[in-house]
Design a protein around this motif. Structure first.
Motif, mmCIF file in Angstrom:
data_model
loop_
_atom_site.group_PDB
_atom_site.id
_atom_site.type_symbol
_atom_site.label_atom_id
_atom_site.label_comp_id
_atom_site.label_asym_id
_atom_site.label_seq_id
_atom_site.Cartn_x
_atom_site.Cartn_y
_atom_site.Cartn_z
ATOM 1 N N GLY B 194 115.752 68.222 110.809
ATOM 2 C CA GLY B 194 114.466 67.584 110.494
ATOM 3 C C GLY B 194 114.568 66.082 110.352
ATOM 4 O O GLY B 194 113.778 65.338 110.935
ATOM 5 N N GLU B 195 115.603 65.605 109.619
ATOM 6 C CA GLU B 195 115.719 64.166 109.363
ATOM 7 C C GLU B 195 115.963 63.382 110.646
ATOM 8 O O GLU B 195 115.490 62.252 110.788
ATOM 9 C CB GLU B 195 116.844 63.896 108.356
ATOM 10 C CG GLU B 195 118.209 64.389 108.785
ATOM 11 C CD GLU B 195 119.248 64.340 107.654
ATOM 12 O OE1 GLU B 195 120.179 63.541 107.773
ATOM 13 O OE2 GLU B 195 119.091 65.088 106.652
ATOM 14 N N VAL B 196 116.681 63.994 111.580
ATOM 15 C CA VAL B 196 116.949 63.307 112.855
ATOM 16 C C VAL B 196 115.697 63.321 113.734
ATOM 17 O O VAL B 196 115.318 62.304 114.323
ATOM 18 C CB VAL B 196 118.146 63.951 113.572
ATOM 19 C CG1 VAL B 196 118.310 63.388 114.975
ATOM 20 C CG2 VAL B 196 119.418 63.736 112.764
ATOM 21 N N LEU B 197 115.044 64.473 113.786
ATOM 22 C CA LEU B 197 113.819 64.561 114.595
ATOM 23 C C LEU B 197 112.750 63.600 114.070
ATOM 24 O O LEU B 197 112.026 62.971 114.848
ATOM 25 C CB LEU B 197 113.290 65.997 114.605
ATOM 26 C CG LEU B 197 114.219 67.022 115.272
ATOM 27 C CD1 LEU B 197 113.599 68.412 115.266
ATOM 28 C CD2 LEU B 197 114.549 66.605 116.703
ATOM 29 N N ARG B 198 112.695 63.457 112.770
ATOM 30 C CA ARG B 198 111.704 62.553 112.172
ATOM 31 C C ARG B 198 111.953 61.111 112.631
ATOM 32 O O ARG B 198 111.023 60.380 112.966
ATOM 33 C CB ARG B 198 111.786 62.634 110.636
ATOM 34 C CG ARG B 198 110.465 62.379 109.941
ATOM 35 C CD ARG B 198 110.540 62.737 108.453
ATOM 36 N NE ARG B 198 111.027 64.082 108.215
ATOM 37 C CZ ARG B 198 112.067 64.391 107.428
ATOM 38 N NH1 ARG B 198 112.745 63.437 106.818
ATOM 39 N NH2 ARG B 198 112.424 65.642 107.258
#
Ligand code: ATP
Ligand code: MG
Lengths: 228, 266
Positions: B194-198
């Motif tokens: 999630g943190e990377v996709l964000r």
């Protein structure tokens, strides 16, 4: 006991001189075989087949035969077989022959360690550097080299400690290193004969020197512990 | 009509006898994101590697801003020394990060920019200013990635998601025209994707031109302006996300997407 305390200064002085020769052989070997090992490593990794086969053959022969035989052959072969004693006579000639043998032998061992070190750095490191617009030399010196050094320090340490002890093999061509000096007292050097205790003393020299080396190399290993 | 920033024409690539890319053609406009989807072994990674000059295509042309960077039929575009500069048009974020382990997050982000700055004619005179500028830029990038408290950490002290965000900052530091991602979350634990996709989504919102290879279908649909579906070395179908995901024209596309239904990726 009184006799030993009288003999001690003579023995220590003699051993010091021998040990100096041991140290000289040790450092000359390292200075020569560190870079020569890298050359051999690149040779054996070469994409030019004949070169890589030739270097691999040489490494196989050198690593597959005793260093003592190599010493004897390198020292005596030119004089006895070629009738051309290139090493010259005396201590200087013996030292030169010993240095050449040791440098060559240790370069072959180091080359294999280097090769393992270079090949153990993942190809992704180089590719990441390329993608970031770095040149090949920049990639080697800024990225690959330190990772390689970190990986080769432990096996290199082993070899270096072994080298300290291997220098005593030079005794076989009568190089006047520390064991030669210690053994001389058994045969009547400086008016002392039948004394075996100086040999125990030589062991202490090795122990202390290896102790210092182990500590320094351990420190280097610790220093490189900050990354994985 | 807007001129595309990237034009890829008729790229072919074989390894030995295997054809891995067969006549790949697509283009991309500035500020847009294209997402490449497709099953394993379809040639997505190879395509990105060709764009970044890690592989040399056997056939085809690559143009950026109308400048021909590569033309298989023009040997002058293959000169090794020029390729390094050409690579700078592209950035590449790898699946498994490939951060430099001996450098901190900040040093990783600064290294390439600093080496490049040494080639500037005014480098000697303004060394200090240039260094400060590069540092400030790297710090800003890491902050943008949400890593302001991690700048001095080494890669082994960071989580996978943090590593990948450093890798993104490192790629952005060189200000590439086109940033490529090769499955940037595939090596991560699910809770870290999630943190990377964000971060990538934020880049898309900021109109960063991107080529994103991903298995995260919901993300591709959401972030990309254009979807390319590849199979067995060819582009089977490309178009707007609504079209590819809503009304795929090709049977192979439908089959591939079906595989993702109900897996949580979609
Ligand atoms: N260096 C290489 N030498 C030989 N074959 C290769 C090489 N690189 C890739 N291939 C082959 O090319 C094909 C495409 O590989 P590629 O990695 O581009 O696929 P991909 O779409 O990225 O797959 P994945 O989703 O698994 O990452 C595969 O069959 C692979 O085995
Ligand atoms: Mg891939």
């Amino acid at each position: 006991m009184g006799q030993i305390s009288e003999q001690l200064p003579i023995v220590v002085e003699s051993l010091n001189i021998g040990f100096l020769q041991t140290l000289k052989l040790f450092f000359v070997t390292l200075t020569g075989s560190f870079p020569l090992g890298l050359v051999i490593a690149f040779g054996s990794m070469s994409r030019f087949r004949p070169l890589s086969y030739l270097t691999k053959l040489i490494v196989w022969i050198i690593r597959g035969t005793p260093l003592m035989i190599q010493l004897l052959i390198i020292y005596y072969f030119p004089g006895l077989v070629l009738h051309n004693p290139i090493w010259g006579s005396g201590e200087a000639g013996r030292f030169l022959a010993a240095s050449v043998s040791f440098i060559f032998n240790y370069a072959c061992y180091f080359s294999e360690i280097y090769r393992g070190g270079i090949q153990s750095v993942p190809i992704g490191q180089e590719e990441a550097g390329l993608v970031l617009g770095m040149t090949k030399p920049q990639i080697f010196f800024k990225i690959t080299l330190l990772q390689m050094i970190k990986r080769i320090v432990p096996p290199m340490s082993n070899e270096i400690i072994t080298l300290v002890k291997d220098t005593s093999l030079a005794r076989i061509i009568a190089l006047q290193e520390i064991i030669w000096a210690g053994q001389a007292f058994m045969k009547g050097s400086h008016g002392i004969s039948g004394a075996i205790w100086p040999l125990f003393f030589t062991a202490v020299y090795y122990l202390i020197f290896n102790g210092i080396l182990t500590m320094l190399l351990g420190r280097l290993e610790k220093k490189l512990d900050y990354f994985r | 009509m807007i001129m595309p920033i990237l034009e890829v024409e008729h790229i072919c690539k074989s390894f030995h006898q295997t054809e891995v890319l067969k006549d790949i053609t697509f283009s991309l406009e500035k500020g847009q994101a294209v997402s490449i989807i497709g099953s394993s072994g379809s040639g997505k990674t190879t395509l990105l590697r060709c764009l970044n000059f890690l592989e040399t295509p056997d056939q085809g042309i690559i143009r950026v801003n109308s400048e021909t960077l590569f033309d298989a039929n023009d040997p002058s575009t293959r000169i090794e020394s020029a390729i390094r500069k050409k690579r700078l048009h592209f950035g590449l974020v790898f699946q498994s990060f490939h951060l430099f382990p001996q450098y901190t997050a900040l040093e990783n982000t600064m290294l390439a920019t600093e080496l490049l700055a040494k080639e500037r004619p005014d480098y000697k005179a303004k060394k200090k200013d240039i260094h400060e500028e590069i540092r400030a830029q790297a710090e800003a990038l890491l902050a943008q990635m949400g890593l302001e408290n991690r700048m001095d950490n080494y890669p082994h002290q960071l989580s996978g998601g943090q590593c990948q965000r450093v890798a993104i900052a490192r790629a952005l530091a060189l200000k590439p025209d086109i940033l490529c991602f090769d499955e940037p979350t595939s090596a991560l634990d699910p809770e870290l994707t999630g943190e990377v996709l964000r971060v990538i989504r934020n880049l898309a919102d900021g109109n960063t031109t991107m080529v994103i290879v991903t298995h995260e279908m919901a993300f591709a649909r959401d972030v990309a302006n254009h979807i390319i579906f590849m199979d067995d070395g060819v582009i089977v179908e490309q178009g707007a996300p609504s079209q590819i995901f809503g009304h795929p024209a090709e049977e192979r596309t439908r089959q591939f997407l079906k595989g993702y239904m109900g897996t949580g990726h979609f």
